[in-house]
Design a protein around this motif. Structure first.
Motif, PDB file in Angstrom:
ATOM      1  N   ARG A  79       0.830  -1.216   0.000  1.00  0.00           N
ATOM      2  CA  ARG A  79       0.000   0.000   0.000  1.00  0.00           C
ATOM      3  C   ARG A  79       0.860   1.260   0.000  1.00  0.00           C
ATOM      4  NH1 ARG A  79      -4.583  -1.977   4.223  1.00  0.00           N
ATOM      5  NH2 ARG A  79      -5.787  -3.180   2.709  1.00  0.00           N
ATOM      6  N   ALA A  80       2.017   1.182   0.643  1.00  0.00           N
ATOM      7  CA  ALA A  80       2.911   2.343   0.660  1.00  0.00           C
ATOM      8  C   ALA A  80       3.458   2.636  -0.737  1.00  0.00           C
ATOM      9  CB  ALA A  80       4.051   2.102   1.641  1.00  0.00           C
ATOM     10  N   ARG A  81       3.444   1.626  -1.608  1.00  0.00           N
ATOM     11  CA  ARG A  81       3.992   1.790  -2.971  1.00  0.00           C
ATOM     12  C   ARG A  81       2.917   2.045  -4.016  1.00  0.00           C
ATOM     13  NH1 ARG A  81       7.292  -3.622  -3.594  1.00  0.00           N
ATOM     14  NH2 ARG A  81       7.389  -2.839  -5.733  1.00  0.00           N
ATOM     15  N   ARG A 119      10.800  17.303   1.396  1.00  0.00           N
ATOM     16  CA  ARG A 119      10.098  16.627   0.315  1.00  0.00           C
ATOM     17  C   ARG A 119       8.659  17.131   0.197  1.00  0.00           C
ATOM     18  NH1 ARG A 119      10.495  11.673  -2.745  1.00  0.00           N
ATOM     19  NH2 ARG A 119       8.776  11.879  -4.222  1.00  0.00           N
ATOM     20  N   SER A 120       8.021  17.360   1.350  1.00  0.00           N
ATOM     21  CA  SER A 120       6.626  17.824   1.339  1.00  0.00           C
ATOM     22  C   SER A 120       6.517  19.189   0.674  1.00  0.00           C
ATOM     23  CB  SER A 120       6.085  17.904   2.764  1.00  0.00           C
ATOM     24  OG  SER A 120       6.145  16.628   3.369  1.00  0.00           O
ATOM     25  N   MET A 156       5.190   9.901  -1.254  1.00  0.00           N
ATOM     26  CA  MET A 156       5.518   8.523  -0.864  1.00  0.00           C
ATOM     27  C   MET A 156       6.346   7.809  -1.935  1.00  0.00           C
ATOM     28  SD  MET A 156       4.238   7.960   2.148  1.00  0.00           S
ATOM     29  CE  MET A 156       3.894   6.206   2.380  1.00  0.00           C
ATOM     30  N   ASP A 157       6.640   8.498  -3.039  1.00  0.00           N
ATOM     31  CA  ASP A 157       7.400   7.875  -4.128  1.00  0.00           C
ATOM     32  C   ASP A 157       6.752   6.588  -4.619  1.00  0.00           C
ATOM     33  OD1 ASP A 157       9.567   8.916  -5.359  1.00  0.00           O
ATOM     34  OD2 ASP A 157      10.928   8.515  -3.682  1.00  0.00           O
ATOM     35  N   GLU A 188       5.151  13.764 -17.230  1.00  0.00           N
ATOM     36  CA  GLU A 188       6.441  13.558 -16.569  1.00  0.00           C
ATOM     37  C   GLU A 188       6.790  12.071 -16.417  1.00  0.00           C
ATOM     38  OE1 GLU A 188       6.090  17.550 -13.747  1.00  0.00           O
ATOM     39  OE2 GLU A 188       6.010  15.582 -12.834  1.00  0.00           O
ATOM     40  N   GLY A 189       5.868  11.195 -16.838  1.00  0.00           N
ATOM     41  CA  GLY A 189       6.204   9.782 -16.817  1.00  0.00           C
ATOM     42  C   GLY A 189       5.737   9.016 -15.595  1.00  0.00           C
ATOM     43  N   MET A 190       4.813   9.611 -14.830  1.00  0.00           N
ATOM     44  CA  MET A 190       4.209   8.872 -13.719  1.00  0.00           C
ATOM     45  C   MET A 190       3.394   7.706 -14.295  1.00  0.00           C
ATOM     46  SD  MET A 190       3.723   8.700 -10.425  1.00  0.00           S
ATOM     47  CE  MET A 190       4.582  10.219 -10.046  1.00  0.00           C
ATOM     48  N   THR A 191       3.352   6.615 -13.571  1.00  0.00           N
ATOM     49  CA  THR A 191       2.558   5.457 -13.974  1.00  0.00           C
ATOM     50  C   THR A 191       1.218   5.552 -13.255  1.00  0.00           C
ATOM     51  OG1 THR A 191       4.643   4.235 -14.030  1.00  0.00           O
ATOM     52  CG2 THR A 191       2.608   2.930 -14.144  1.00  0.00           C
TER      53      THR A 191
END
Ligand SMILES: Nc1ncnc2c1ncn2[C@@H]1O[C@H](COP(=O)(O)OP(=O)(O)O)[C@@H](O)[C@H]1O
Ligand SMILES: [Mg+2]
Length: 246
Positions: A79-81, A119-120, A156-157, A188-191
């Protein structure tokens, strides 16, 4: 298996009280791909997204993230991924925008607090909300709240981002600002897998559109193929309704 395969969903089934709402759904996603899931209300779109990270437990089928099967014993790590953006934002109302974006990085991913703060701020800047870090959710518009929830997911990358009708709780004038952020992420290439009725987004950003009805995938193809002439009569009818009312 190709190295760039991120998410593989095979033959997922789900019933509620004897009613089968997912009747064997499969699709896969390579790195950088955006797939848009469309279909009438009740066709099983939310159930399918929720089965991917076991917010709803699938009855059958196999879900694999980067070659690793999603199962009960690894579900927290999975879930974190797998980022999830909900229709109704799901922000913590008692936390500032910054803390909403920070908290899971620290508590789930074990990132040190200073790094998480940096990061936030970066992710808030990415969604155009750098100046809202100290605000509370109730002080923001719905469009801004949804952008916070996208920043929170990005921080969360994740390997993949799932969006369940991210603009359907918004007034029409606030939809555009959220759609633009999603378009930017796609380019930007996000899946990502996006359930939406925003056909302008589907046209511009989708590598493939999947049309679901009654728990089945009825048709899937490129936006060009589907918009220029869906082969299935039900897909055509649905796209016509969206074109008139969307
Ligand atoms: N928790 C639940 N309990 C019982 N039935 C449910 C539940 N969630 C969804 N359903 C039913 O499953 C079907 C598919 O719902 P859903 O996945 O929400 O469709 P969509 O997101 O495409 O509108 C609907 O008939 C809905 O009523
Ligand atoms: Mg739904």
């Amino acid at each position: 298996m190709a190295d760039d395969l991120i998410l593989d969903v095979q033959d997922v089934k789900k019933s509620y009280n004897g009613l089968e709402v997912l009747k064997g759904i499969g699709f896969s996603l390579r790195k950088g791909e955006t797939k848009v899931l469309i279909g009438p209300s009740g066709s099983g779109k939310s159930t399918l997204l929720r089965c991917i990270n076991h917010l709803t437990h699938p009855d059958a089928g196999k879900i694999t993230l980067k070659g690793e099967e999603v199962v009960d014993s690894n579900i927290d790590a999975m879930r974190a991924r797998i980022g999830f953006v909900f229709q109704d934002f799901n922000l913590f109302s008692h936390l500032t925008v910054l803390d909403n974006v920070r908290i899971c990085q620290v508590k789930v991913n074990g990132i040190d607090p200073a790094t998480a703060t940096t990061r936030s701020h970066q992710e808030l800047e990415r969604v155009g909300l750098a100046d809202k870090a100290e605000a509370y959710p109730a002080e923001l518009s719905g469009g801004q709240q949804q952008r916070v929830s996208i920043a929170r997911a990005l921080a969360m990358d994740p390997d993949v981002l799932l969006f369940d009708e991210p603009t359907s709780a918004l007034d029409p004038e606030l939809t555009g600002e959220v759609v633009r952020v999603m378009q930017q992420l796609a380019s930007e290439g996000m899946t990502m897998v996006v359930v939406t009725h925003e056909m302008s987004f589907a046209r511009q950003a989708a590598d493939e559109i999947i049309f679901m009805e009654h728990g089945y995938i009825v048709e899937q193809g490129s936006p060009d193929a589907l918009f220029s002439g869906a082969t299935n009569e039900r897909t055509r009818a649905f796209l016509n309704v969206i074109a008139e009312h969307g």
